[in-house]
Design a protein around this motif. Structure first.
Motif, PDB file in Angstrom:
ATOM      1  N   SER A   1      28.299  30.929 -36.940  1.00  0.00           N
ATOM      2  CA  SER A   1      29.459  30.076 -37.193  1.00  0.00           C
ATOM      3  C   SER A   1      30.377  30.679 -38.254  1.00  0.00           C
ATOM      4  CB  SER A   1      28.991  28.688 -37.619  1.00  0.00           C
ATOM      5  OG  SER A   1      30.082  27.838 -37.877  1.00  0.00           O
ATOM      6  N   LEU A   2      29.781  31.262 -39.301  1.00  0.00           N
ATOM      7  CA  LEU A   2      30.565  31.783 -40.419  1.00  0.00           C
ATOM      8  C   LEU A   2      31.240  33.108 -40.093  1.00  0.00           C
ATOM      9  CD1 LEU A   2      28.184  30.961 -43.422  1.00  0.00           C
ATOM     10  CD2 LEU A   2      30.382  29.891 -42.913  1.00  0.00           C
TER      11      LEU A   2
ATOM     12  N   GLN B   1      32.959  30.835 -35.139  1.00  0.00           N
ATOM     13  CA  GLN B   1      32.714  29.941 -34.013  1.00  0.00           C
ATOM     14  C   GLN B   1      32.292  28.580 -34.562  1.00  0.00           C
ATOM     15  OE1 GLN B   1      33.236  30.764 -30.780  1.00  0.00           O
ATOM     16  NE2 GLN B   1      33.954  32.785 -31.456  1.00  0.00           N
ATOM     17  N   ARG B   2      33.241  27.688 -34.678  1.00  0.00           N
ATOM     18  CA  ARG B   2      32.938  26.380 -35.242  1.00  0.00           C
ATOM     19  C   ARG B   2      32.113  25.555 -34.257  1.00  0.00           C
ATOM     20  NH1 ARG B   2      37.323  21.996 -37.674  1.00  0.00           N
ATOM     21  NH2 ARG B   2      35.778  20.490 -38.431  1.00  0.00           N
ATOM     22  N   LEU B   3      30.990  25.051 -34.747  1.00  0.00           N
ATOM     23  CA  LEU B   3      30.108  24.233 -33.919  1.00  0.00           C
ATOM     24  C   LEU B   3      30.311  22.763 -34.254  1.00  0.00           C
ATOM     25  CD1 LEU B   3      26.823  26.347 -34.184  1.00  0.00           C
ATOM     26  CD2 LEU B   3      28.529  26.388 -32.354  1.00  0.00           C
ATOM     27  N   SER B   4      30.418  21.936 -33.230  1.00  0.00           N
ATOM     28  CA  SER B   4      30.597  20.500 -33.432  1.00  0.00           C
ATOM     29  C   SER B   4      29.302  19.871 -33.941  1.00  0.00           C
ATOM     30  CB  SER B   4      31.013  19.834 -32.127  1.00  0.00           C
ATOM     31  OG  SER B   4      29.970  19.943 -31.167  1.00  0.00           O
TER      32      SER B   4
ATOM     33  N   SER C   1      19.387  29.724 -39.528  1.00  0.00           N
ATOM     34  CA  SER C   1      20.089  30.834 -40.185  1.00  0.00           C
ATOM     35  C   SER C   1      20.979  31.578 -39.202  1.00  0.00           C
ATOM     36  CB  SER C   1      19.072  31.797 -40.820  1.00  0.00           C
ATOM     37  OG  SER C   1      18.251  32.408 -39.834  1.00  0.00           O
ATOM     38  N   THR C   2      20.502  31.777 -37.976  1.00  0.00           N
ATOM     39  CA  THR C   2      21.313  32.462 -36.965  1.00  0.00           C
ATOM     40  C   THR C   2      22.562  31.646 -36.627  1.00  0.00           C
ATOM     41  OG1 THR C   2      19.331  33.479 -35.999  1.00  0.00           O
ATOM     42  CG2 THR C   2      21.316  33.424 -34.639  1.00  0.00           C
ATOM     43  N   ALA C   3      22.384  30.342 -36.457  1.00  0.00           N
ATOM     44  CA  ALA C   3      23.524  29.483 -36.126  1.00  0.00           C
ATOM     45  C   ALA C   3      24.543  29.450 -37.269  1.00  0.00           C
ATOM     46  CB  ALA C   3      23.037  28.074 -35.806  1.00  0.00           C
ATOM     47  N   LEU C   4      24.067  29.386 -38.500  1.00  0.00           N
ATOM     48  CA  LEU C   4      24.973  29.382 -39.652  1.00  0.00           C
ATOM     49  C   LEU C   4      25.784  30.674 -39.723  1.00  0.00           C
ATOM     50  CD1 LEU C   4      22.826  27.761 -42.500  1.00  0.00           C
ATOM     51  CD2 LEU C   4      25.013  26.920 -41.617  1.00  0.00           C
ATOM     52  N   LEU C   5      25.102  31.808 -39.600  1.00  0.00           N
ATOM     53  CA  LEU C   5      25.782  33.098 -39.676  1.00  0.00           C
ATOM     54  C   LEU C   5      26.707  33.301 -38.476  1.00  0.00           C
ATOM     55  CD1 LEU C   5      22.785  35.242 -40.961  1.00  0.00           C
ATOM     56  CD2 LEU C   5      24.821  34.564 -42.256  1.00  0.00           C
TER      57      LEU C   5
END
Length: 315
Positions: free
Chosen positions: A132-133, A137-140, A126-130
């Motif tokens: 990124s959104l 910060q687009r994650l590969s 959830s932290t990574a999704l938020l």
């Protein structure tokens, strides 16, 4: 002269990198030692103090440290113009943190502690999704794979990375539908509070010590309200010991370190710090509580190593 200047810049760069690394290692140690310290506080297998009062003291300690840092290192910035627009956003941040702290307590009514340990690891996703959104910060794909490896590491460790020789090895999980709903809300708020706080810290052109002062002022205020709202039966400091003092100071220090990480790095670094802390937790548990490492612990270590390699290209 140019060579001397370049040498000085290089030395400063090495010093900054060294202090940054030392700070991250200290945070890993504090995260990893938290559960063993709580075990040391127990009396007849029960924690004798109010967790709400500890949270208030942690927030108060962070507030005092922030004020000290502001008066010591950022005194020249005391005259900076500050409006309510700078202060108000931290109220929401403190509210989110306080809500999550209280949610952790109530969730225990709808699931066993082992289930909580396993499912709470979803906050990494959830932290990574938020992150990124909302922070764009687009994650590969490679970095997403690294983060899912962190989840796998945490789940493996939670499912039995450590084992008490005198207890049954089989772990049974139990959770109600309400528990699943609450753990989903918990993971969402956990990610939202972290990403929202990072966004505030980075977008405001204010010294970190002053920003922390705003954040922890609201933290003390909201958690004090929560403490009195819970109608405590015992005194504020009942059941406290020297071990509790260690917990308060260490957690306050870790909170300040995490604010530096979010200001100058990001929440992904924070997730890696938390995941790496299981190594410290395992070491302390084996050393002081005679617990045994299992195959799942080594699976977790392997997953963390692969995650670090994939995300940071560390060989």
């Amino acid at each position: 002269m140019v060579m001397f200047g370049n040498g000085t810049d290089s030395a400063n760069w090495v010093l900054r990198k060294g202090l940054w690394g030392l700070m991250l290692v200290l945070s890993v140690v504090i995260y990893g030692s938290h559960a063993p310290l709580l075990t040391q506080c127990k009396v007849d297998g029960v924690i004798p103090f109010s967790s709400a009062s500890v949270v208030v003291l942690v927030e108060l300690t962070k507030l005092l440290f922030s004020l000290l840092f502001l008066l010591t290192w950022d005194r020249d910035l005391l005259g900076v113009a500050v409006s309510w627009r700078h202060v108000a956003p931290f109220a929401l941040s403190a509210l989110l943190y306080a809500a999550n702290n209280n949610l952790v307590v109530h969730m225990q009514l709808f699931m066993d502690p082992s289930t909580y340990q396993v499912l709470s690891n979803l906050k990494i996703v959830s932290t990574a999704l938020l992150y990124s959104l909302f922070l764009r910060q687009r994650l590969s794909v490679r970095r997403w794979l690294a983060l899912f490896l962190l989840v796998a590491a945490e789940v493996s460790y939670s499912c039995g990375g450590l084992q008490d020789p005198g207890s049954p090895s089989k772990m049974q999980l139990h959770v109600t539908p309400v528990g699943l709903l609450l753990i989903s809300v918990y993971c969402l708020i956990s990610g939202l509070s972290a990403v929202y706080t990072e966004a505030i810290l980075k977008t405001q052109a204010l010294p970190l010590s002053l920003q922390n002062l705003f954040l922890y002022f609201f933290g003390v205020l909201l958690n004090l309200i929560g403490y009195f709202w819970s109608n405590p039966e015992n005194g504020f400091l009942d059941g406290f010991s020297s071990w509790v003092l260690v917990i308060v100071v260490s957690q306050a220090l870790n909170g300040l370190i995490m604010s530096v990480v979010m200001k100058h790095s990001n929440n992904i670094t924070r997730l890696f710090v938390i995941s790496c802390s299981i190594l410290v937790n395992a070491l302390l548990s084996v050393t002081f509580f005679n617990l045994q490492l299992t195959l799942l612990f080594f699976v977790a270590v392997l997953c963390i190593g692969l995650a670090v390699h994939l995300y940071y290209r560390v060989t």
